[in-house]
Design a protein around this motif. Structure first.
Motif, PDB file in Angstrom:
ATOM      1  N   LEU A   2       0.834  -1.195   0.000  1.00 57.47           N
ATOM      2  CA  LEU A   2       0.000   0.000   0.000  1.00 57.47           C
ATOM      3  C   LEU A   2       0.876   1.255   0.000  1.00 57.47           C
ATOM      4  O   LEU A   2       0.628   2.195  -0.759  1.00 57.47           O
ATOM      5  N   GLN A   3       1.911   1.248   0.820  1.00 61.32           N
ATOM      6  CA  GLN A   3       2.841   2.377   0.871  1.00 61.32           C
ATOM      7  C   GLN A   3       3.540   2.557  -0.486  1.00 61.32           C
ATOM      8  O   GLN A   3       3.694   3.679  -0.959  1.00 61.32           O
ATOM      9  N   ALA A   4       3.932   1.466  -1.110  1.00 61.76           N
ATOM     10  CA  ALA A   4       4.577   1.548  -2.425  1.00 61.76           C
ATOM     11  C   ALA A   4       3.616   2.141  -3.454  1.00 61.76           C
ATOM     12  O   ALA A   4       4.016   2.968  -4.287  1.00 61.76           O
ATOM     13  N   PHE A   5       2.358   1.743  -3.402  1.00 61.38           N
ATOM     14  CA  PHE A   5       1.332   2.304  -4.292  1.00 61.38           C
ATOM     15  C   PHE A   5       1.269   3.816  -4.132  1.00 61.38           C
ATOM     16  O   PHE A   5       1.296   4.563  -5.116  1.00 61.38           O
ATOM     17  N   PHE A   6       1.204   4.273  -2.871  1.00 62.39           N
ATOM     18  CA  PHE A   6       1.131   5.715  -2.618  1.00 62.39           C
ATOM     19  C   PHE A   6       2.374   6.435  -3.129  1.00 62.39           C
ATOM     20  O   PHE A   6       2.276   7.507  -3.729  1.00 62.39           O
ATOM     21  N   LEU A   7       3.541   5.864  -2.884  1.00 64.31           N
ATOM     22  CA  LEU A   7       4.784   6.539  -3.254  1.00 64.31           C
ATOM     23  C   LEU A   7       4.981   6.626  -4.766  1.00 64.31           C
ATOM     24  O   LEU A   7       5.407   7.662  -5.280  1.00 64.31           O
ATOM     25  N   VAL A   8       4.683   5.547  -5.471  1.00 66.64           N
ATOM     26  CA  VAL A   8       4.817   5.568  -6.932  1.00 66.64           C
ATOM     27  C   VAL A   8       3.876   6.622  -7.515  1.00 66.64           C
ATOM     28  O   VAL A   8       4.279   7.436  -8.354  1.00 66.64           O
ATOM     29  N   ALA A   9       2.634   6.631  -7.055  1.00 64.55           N
ATOM     30  CA  ALA A   9       1.660   7.608  -7.555  1.00 64.55           C
ATOM     31  C   ALA A   9       2.071   9.027  -7.170  1.00 64.55           C
ATOM     32  O   ALA A   9       1.988   9.955  -7.986  1.00 64.55           O
ATOM     33  N   ASP A  10       2.526   9.208  -5.937  1.00 65.40           N
ATOM     34  CA  ASP A  10       2.935  10.526  -5.461  1.00 65.40           C
ATOM     35  C   ASP A  10       4.092  11.084  -6.289  1.00 65.40           C
ATOM     36  O   ASP A  10       4.098  12.265  -6.639  1.00 65.40           O
ATOM     37  N   ASP A  11       5.048  10.237  -6.596  1.00 65.37           N
ATOM     38  CA  ASP A  11       6.195  10.688  -7.385  1.00 65.37           C
ATOM     39  C   ASP A  11       5.754  11.204  -8.757  1.00 65.37           C
ATOM     40  O   ASP A  11       6.250  12.225  -9.233  1.00 65.37           O
ATOM     41  N   VAL A  12       4.816  10.511  -9.386  1.00 65.27           N
ATOM     42  CA  VAL A  12       4.316  10.949 -10.689  1.00 65.27           C
ATOM     43  C   VAL A  12       3.577  12.276 -10.529  1.00 65.27           C
ATOM     44  O   VAL A  12       3.826  13.236 -11.265  1.00 65.27           O
ATOM     45  N   MET A  13       2.680  12.355  -9.542  1.00 63.12           N
ATOM     46  CA  MET A  13       1.877  13.567  -9.353  1.00 63.12           C
ATOM     47  C   MET A  13       2.733  14.778  -9.002  1.00 63.12           C
ATOM     48  O   MET A  13       2.439  15.895  -9.428  1.00 63.12           O
ATOM     49  N   ASP A  14       3.771  14.558  -8.206  1.00 67.41           N
ATOM     50  CA  ASP A  14       4.642  15.660  -7.782  1.00 67.41           C
ATOM     51  C   ASP A  14       5.793  15.912  -8.748  1.00 67.41           C
ATOM     52  O   ASP A  14       6.594  16.812  -8.527  1.00 67.41           O
ATOM     53  N   ALA A  15       5.879  15.096  -9.795  1.00 65.52           N
ATOM     54  CA  ALA A  15       6.987  15.185 -10.756  1.00 65.52           C
ATOM     55  C   ALA A  15       8.334  15.097 -10.045  1.00 65.52           C
ATOM     56  O   ALA A  15       9.283  15.805 -10.377  1.00 65.52           O
ATOM     57  N   SER A  16       8.409  14.218  -9.048  1.00 60.59           N
ATOM     58  CA  SER A  16       9.654  14.026  -8.296  1.00 60.59           C
ATOM     59  C   SER A  16      10.707  13.403  -9.200  1.00 60.59           C
ATOM     60  O   SER A  16      10.391  12.680 -10.138  1.00 60.59           O
ATOM     61  N   LYS A  17      11.942  13.698  -8.887  1.00 58.65           N
ATOM     62  CA  LYS A  17      13.056  13.144  -9.671  1.00 58.65           C
ATOM     63  C   LYS A  17      13.671  11.920  -8.991  1.00 58.65           C
ATOM     64  O   LYS A  17      14.071  10.976  -9.668  1.00 58.65           O
ATOM     65  N   THR A  18      13.735  11.961  -7.665  1.00 59.56           N
ATOM     66  CA  THR A  18      14.341  10.838  -6.938  1.00 59.56           C
ATOM     67  C   THR A  18      13.459  10.415  -5.774  1.00 59.56           C
ATOM     68  O   THR A  18      12.638  11.182  -5.275  1.00 59.56           O
ATOM     69  N   ARG A  19      13.691   9.181  -5.360  1.00 58.75           N
ATOM     70  CA  ARG A  19      13.038   8.620  -4.178  1.00 58.75           C
ATOM     71  C   ARG A  19      14.112   7.815  -3.462  1.00 58.75           C
ATOM     72  O   ARG A  19      14.670   6.884  -4.028  1.00 58.75           O
ATOM     73  N   ARG A  20      14.410   8.214  -2.243  1.00 55.66           N
ATOM     74  CA  ARG A  20      15.430   7.540  -1.429  1.00 55.66           C
ATOM     75  C   ARG A  20      16.778   7.430  -2.153  1.00 55.66           C
ATOM     76  O   ARG A  20      17.426   6.392  -2.159  1.00 55.66           O
ATOM     77  N   GLY A  21      17.151   8.531  -2.816  1.00 56.84           N
ATOM     78  CA  GLY A  21      18.456   8.602  -3.465  1.00 56.84           C
ATOM     79  C   GLY A  21      18.557   7.910  -4.814  1.00 56.84           C
ATOM     80  O   GLY A  21      19.617   7.898  -5.430  1.00 56.84           O
TER      81      GLY A  21
END
Length: 116
Positions: free
Chosen positions: A12-31
């Motif tokens: 569930l946490q992975a689902f949120f993080l993958v979606a969040d990264d796309v929505m926020d246009a993040s470049k990195t996650r945990r380095g």
């Protein structure tokens, strides 16, 4: 069984993080580059996040489906999803899209408490 429940929470946490990264246009996650930033993934990451979410419910059904508390467990997971998605919406709408300036007046304690 506790480990299965733990894995369901991790998915569930992975689902949120993958979606969040796309929505926020993040470049990195945990380095590391975000999943959607990988050349062979891109927007497929959106579908991947859906798969992660759906597998949560597959695990719950497979391992807890015959338990008398199964419905309560489902409702708890659905409540967490809904509250997290409302928080994400508040986060996404905390600034005008495309605005170069950050409007700190939109960050109030009340808004923060609704997000978290």
């Amino acid at each position: 069984r506790a480990s299965v429940l733990g894995w369901a929470i991790e998915f569930l946490q992975a689902f949120f993080l993958v979606a969040d990264d796309v929505m926020d246009a993040s470049k990195t996650r945990r380095g590391q580059p975000c999943w959607y930033k990988l050349p062979n993934v891109k927007n497929i990451a959106i579908n991947d996040s859906f798969l992660l979410e759906s597998y949560v419910f597959t695990m719950l059904k497979q391992h807890f489906g015959k338990e008398e508390y199964y419905l309560q467990l489902l409702e708890l997971f659905l409540q967490v999803i809904q509250q997290t998605e409302f928080g994400q919406l508040l986060d996404l709408t905390s600034q005008d899209e495309g605005s170069e300036e950050i409007d700190l007046t939109r960050f109030t304690l009340e808004r923060y408490q609704k997000i978290v």
